[in-house]
Design an enzyme around this catalytic site. Structure first.
Site, short mmCIF file in Angstrom:
data_model
loop_
_atom_site.label_atom_id
_atom_site.label_comp_id
_atom_site.label_asym_id
_atom_site.label_seq_id
_atom_site.Cartn_x
_atom_site.Cartn_y
_atom_site.Cartn_z
N ALA A 132 -9.25 -11.02 11.39
CA ALA A 132 -8.11 -10.43 10.68
C ALA A 132 -8.50 -8.98 10.36
CB ALA A 132 -7.83 -11.20 9.40
N GLY A 147 -9.54 -5.20 1.61
CA GLY A 147 -9.92 -6.33 2.46
C GLY A 147 -8.79 -7.34 2.55
N ASN A 148 -9.08 -8.50 3.08
CA ASN A 148 -8.07 -9.57 3.12
C ASN A 148 -8.75 -10.92 2.93
OD1 ASN A 148 -8.71 -10.79 5.81
ND2 ASN A 148 -8.24 -8.69 6.48
N HIS A 149 -7.92 -11.97 2.85
CA HIS A 149 -8.44 -13.29 2.47
C HIS A 149 -8.98 -14.12 3.64
CE1 HIS A 149 -7.41 -13.09 -1.69
NE2 HIS A 149 -6.15 -12.76 -1.42
#
Ligand code: CTP
Length: 403
Positions: free
Chosen positions: A280, A212-214
């Site tokens: 994102a 995943g990402n932030h």
């Protein structure tokens, strides 16, 4: 939720018997979630007391240029009051005050405030039937409408004189619903449908792990709120976030992976007028997702990744009437890279975030963006809250749609 929620409403009360109804009007504005301030003509205090209105509006009530009653030499600033207001409603509006408004007479605080206000002005006339029909009154209506002031027509019924006819001030409930309808009808994204993507995507490795990402989703959710406040119907496709939606015109479509986001975006794209892809999205995902939890065995683990589908580019390929907006997060050669993405993905507008700008990017409350349109016009904005950035983006979109 009322469109008046969070709005600053300035109520101007003049000396007509209908002034007694303004207590209910203030209550209704407050109930709708508005902040209310009241300005009165001196003579209107004979019909309703400032104390009643101050108590109901939860704000001091002003009726003269100085605080005469306290005699403390405090100047009641009509310019400040006028600029504070999102909407100025003169109710009841007597023939006398309307005539003064129409002719720039400025002999009390209410009239000075009227001349200082830059917001939309509504007036709800109230008078006896013959006065209402008099050529002079009709001339005032005409002149005020030529200033783009909006008349809330009087109703017919029994009048204070005992006569029956037109001239009764619209009932407080009707004033509020007139205002709500008028504001809604004038919203720039009325009857428009907006598609948004927001947040991160999670790409499964096995049943319990993911890549995943932030991304917090904050920018996308602020865009959704701004679009809804501008009158649009919003479809918000979002990856996993903690953001909350409160607006009834926002339909949330929760997804997890890039493929789910792709499918949802394609499901809705054909029906929308504007699409803004701020998510994102993971660029790569594990090629094979393990059906069982991967056990730790060796000292290293190699995952083979494959590209996800580029949602934005795929929408650019099938775009018809839609206004398509993408984001570009860049670290170097920002403008050139963003221009390249604008062309390659067939966008109408690209929002450039530079990671070199302090205060911009993931997990921040603020953002600093540069907008580039198809004609390569570049508009740089200052560091602002994400809510303000969302409004800047929509202002630019609205400008371009109407160009
Ligand atoms: N985007 C998308 N689908 C993807 C990847 C990105 O819809 N699979 C969208 C994002 O929502 C954003 C835009 O594409 O609006 C730009 O994303 P960015 O990562 O900056 O650009 P990329 O095209 O992925 O190129 P690169 O990562 O090489 O800079």
């Amino acid at each position: 939720m009322s469109i008046l929620s969070g709005k600053n409403i300035l109520l101007g009360i003049t000396a007509g018997i209908a002034a007694y109804k303004t207590a209910s009007l203030v209550r209704l504005f407050i109930k709708a979630g508005a902040d209310v301030k009241v300005v009165m003509t001196p003579a209107s205090k004979d019909f309703i007391t400032p104390l009643t209105l101050a108590t109901l509006s939860k704000n001091p009530v002003h009726f003269s240029f100085t605080n005469e009653e306290e005699d403390n030499g405090v100047w009641n600033n009509h310019v400040e009051l006028g600029l504070w207001a999102d909407y100025f409603i003169v109710a009841p509006a007597t023939a006398n005050t309307m005539s003064k408004m129409a002719n720039g007479v400025c002999d009390n605080l209410l009239l000075a405030t009227y001349l200082s206000a830059k917001c939309p002005v509504y007036f709800a006339p109230a008078m006896d039937l013959d006065m209402y029909k008099h050529a002079s009154t009709l001339a005032s209506f005409k002149k005020l409408e030529s200033f783009h002031n909006i008349i809330i027509p009087a109703a017919s019924g029994e009048l204070a004189s005992g006569l029956v006819g037109e001239g009764r001030m619209a009932e407080p409930e009707d004033i509020v619903s007139f205002l709500e309808k008028d504001i809604l009808n004038k919203l720039p994204l009325r009857n428009k449908k907006v598609l948004l993507t927001a947040g991160p995507t999670y790409e499964a490795i096995d049943p319990v792990r993911f890549i995943g990402n932030h991304s917090s989703g904050k920018m996308g959710f602020e865009l959704a709120k701004a679009a809804a406040n501008l009158g649009a119907e919003v479809i918000l496709i979002t990856g996993p976030t903690h953001q909350k939606v409160t607006h009834s015109s926002i339909q949330v479509v929760p997804v997890i992976s890039a493929q789910e986001m792709y499918d949802a975006a394609h499901q809705y794209f054909k029906t929308v007028d504007i699409a803004i892809l701020s998510a994102a999205v993971a660029d790569y995902k594990p090629k094979n997702v393990a059906t069982q939890k991967i056990k730790k065995k060796d000292t290293t683990l190699t995952l083979e990744l494959e590209k996800t589908k580029d949602i934005l580019a795929s929408l650019g390929e099938i775009k018809e009437k839609q206004f398509l907006v993408g984001f570009a997060l860049e670290t170097n050669n920002e403008i050139e890279n963003a221009k390249g993405k604008l062309k390659k993905k067939n966008l109408n507008l690209i929002v450039l975030n530079s990671l070199n700008d302090k205060g911009a990017g993931f997990k921040k409350e603020t953002n600093k963006v540069t907008l580039i349109d198809v004609n390569e016009n570049i508009t740089e904005y200052a560091l602002k809250s994400k809510a303000e950035v969302a409004i800047d983006i929509f202002n630019q979109i609205i400008k371009q749609i109407h160009a």
